[in-house]
Scaffold this motif. Sequence first.
Motif, mmCIF file in Angstrom:
data_model
loop_
_atom_site.group_PDB
_atom_site.id
_atom_site.type_symbol
_atom_site.label_atom_id
_atom_site.label_comp_id
_atom_site.label_asym_id
_atom_site.label_seq_id
_atom_site.Cartn_x
_atom_site.Cartn_y
_atom_site.Cartn_z
ATOM 1 N N ASN A 172 14.280 -37.566 22.455
ATOM 2 C CA ASN A 172 14.134 -37.222 21.039
ATOM 3 C C ASN A 172 13.637 -38.403 20.219
ATOM 4 O O ASN A 172 12.824 -38.225 19.301
ATOM 5 N N ALA A 173 14.099 -39.597 20.534
ATOM 6 C CA ALA A 173 13.667 -40.789 19.792
ATOM 7 C C ALA A 173 12.162 -40.999 19.952
ATOM 8 O O ALA A 173 11.447 -41.249 18.966
ATOM 9 N N ILE A 174 11.673 -40.896 21.171
ATOM 10 C CA ILE A 174 10.245 -41.115 21.426
ATOM 11 C C ILE A 174 9.409 -39.986 20.825
ATOM 12 O O ILE A 174 8.386 -40.237 20.184
ATOM 13 N N VAL A 175 9.841 -38.741 21.013
ATOM 14 C CA VAL A 175 9.103 -37.606 20.441
ATOM 15 C C VAL A 175 9.088 -37.700 18.915
ATOM 16 O O VAL A 175 8.048 -37.487 18.287
ATOM 17 N N ASP A 176 10.212 -38.068 18.312
ATOM 18 C CA ASP A 176 10.245 -38.244 16.855
ATOM 19 C C ASP A 176 9.290 -39.350 16.422
ATOM 20 O O ASP A 176 8.601 -39.235 15.406
ATOM 21 N N GLY A 177 9.232 -40.437 17.192
ATOM 22 C CA GLY A 177 8.314 -41.529 16.893
ATOM 23 C C GLY A 177 6.862 -41.084 16.967
ATOM 24 O O GLY A 177 6.049 -41.431 16.102
ATOM 25 N N VAL A 178 6.525 -40.315 17.989
ATOM 26 C CA VAL A 178 5.153 -39.813 18.119
ATOM 27 C C VAL A 178 4.842 -38.837 16.984
ATOM 28 O O VAL A 178 3.723 -38.822 16.462
ATOM 29 N N ASN A 179 5.823 -38.063 16.559
ATOM 30 C CA ASN A 179 5.602 -37.158 15.425
ATOM 31 C C ASN A 179 5.382 -37.931 14.124
ATOM 32 O O ASN A 179 4.634 -37.477 13.257
ATOM 33 N N ILE A 180 6.009 -39.104 13.992
ATOM 34 C CA ILE A 180 5.727 -39.965 12.837
ATOM 35 C C ILE A 180 4.271 -40.427 12.901
ATOM 36 O O ILE A 180 3.565 -40.424 11.889
ATOM 37 N N VAL A 181 3.821 -40.812 14.091
ATOM 38 C CA VAL A 181 2.423 -41.220 14.280
ATOM 39 C C VAL A 181 1.496 -40.081 13.872
ATOM 40 O O VAL A 181 0.521 -40.288 13.141
ATOM 41 N N ARG A 182 1.784 -38.880 14.336
ATOM 42 C CA ARG A 182 0.991 -37.696 13.994
ATOM 43 C C ARG A 182 0.884 -37.532 12.481
ATOM 44 O O ARG A 182 -0.192 -37.320 11.933
ATOM 45 N N GLN A 183 2.037 -37.605 11.827
ATOM 46 C CA GLN A 183 2.085 -37.398 10.389
ATOM 47 C C GLN A 183 1.270 -38.461 9.647
ATOM 48 O O GLN A 183 0.473 -38.132 8.759
ATOM 49 N N VAL A 184 1.454 -39.724 10.019
ATOM 50 C CA VAL A 184 0.719 -40.805 9.363
ATOM 51 C C VAL A 184 -0.777 -40.643 9.617
ATOM 52 O O VAL A 184 -1.585 -40.812 8.710
ATOM 53 N N TYR A 185 -1.148 -40.339 10.845
ATOM 54 C CA TYR A 185 -2.565 -40.143 11.163
ATOM 55 C C TYR A 185 -3.148 -39.018 10.313
ATOM 56 O O TYR A 185 -4.210 -39.167 9.700
ATOM 57 N N ASN A 186 -2.475 -37.877 10.281
ATOM 58 C CA ASN A 186 -2.984 -36.716 9.550
ATOM 59 C C ASN A 186 -3.061 -36.954 8.051
ATOM 60 O O ASN A 186 -4.001 -36.505 7.399
ATOM 61 N N GLU A 187 -2.075 -37.653 7.492
ATOM 62 C CA GLU A 187 -2.034 -37.849 6.041
ATOM 63 C C GLU A 187 -2.887 -39.012 5.555
ATOM 64 O O GLU A 187 -3.398 -38.975 4.437
ATOM 65 N N LYS A 188 -3.048 -40.054 6.385
ATOM 66 C CA LYS A 188 -3.674 -41.273 5.885
ATOM 67 C C LYS A 188 -4.937 -41.740 6.625
ATOM 68 O O LYS A 188 -5.727 -42.480 6.059
ATOM 69 N N LEU A 189 -5.119 -41.310 7.872
ATOM 70 C CA LEU A 189 -6.209 -41.891 8.653
ATOM 71 C C LEU A 189 -7.296 -40.901 9.070
ATOM 72 O O LEU A 189 -8.417 -41.312 9.338
ATOM 73 N N SER A 190 -6.978 -39.620 9.182
ATOM 74 C CA SER A 190 -8.011 -38.654 9.601
ATOM 75 C C SER A 190 -8.941 -38.395 8.436
ATOM 76 O O SER A 190 -8.529 -38.295 7.292
ATOM 77 N N ASN A 191 -10.199 -38.321 8.727
ATOM 78 C CA ASN A 191 -11.197 -38.103 7.664
ATOM 79 C C ASN A 191 -11.946 -36.825 7.909
ATOM 80 O O ASN A 191 -12.503 -36.537 8.850
#
Length: 191
Positions: A172-191
């Motif tokens: 759960n810790a690792i999956v939650d961490g990857v989901n944070i990555v997903r969220q940051v990528y989608n909100e701030k880095l994907s164009n």
Amino acid sequence: MNETLKLGLILFIITAVAASVLAVSNSVTSERIAEADRLANERAKMEVLDIAEEFNTIDEGRLKDIIGSNTNIVEINEGYKDSDLVGYTFNMKVNGYGGEITFMTGVSKEGKITGLKILNHGETPGLGANSTKPYFSNSFKDKSVDNELTATKSPQGDSEVQALTSATITTNAIVDGVNIVRQVYNEKLSN
């Protein structure tokens, strides 16, 4: 009284010499340790975003703008091939069962997870330590960052990854961490 003073002085000299030896030893090895950590970090970047040829670390000001108050993301690197941005690597720290887990995740410009590598952990051998095994890390590969990931014993869906048997907290810790990555990528880095 004189004997006590003599023993105290001898003990002081022994501890001063030991402290000096440790200080010299630390100064000699600290550069080598830092270099080994840097090389391991570079290898991890190449492993999780193998389509990139070179990496540039996002500066601290921009990093703070991207991650906001999220303290799990330690570093973000942009990956380039022939001067074209091909993706990002995210260096993460999450709390597992045995303490802090440091891992790196790669995300391509196409919105796919390109890899996951555990860099450091204190998880239980044979249980949470299995997070370093390819069957676990490879289950993240090629997953889209569009949907939240979940862990299951038999992953079949596009947003399901392999769960570690008897290591729910680590998983759960690792999956939650990857989901944070997903969220940051989608909100701030994907164009």
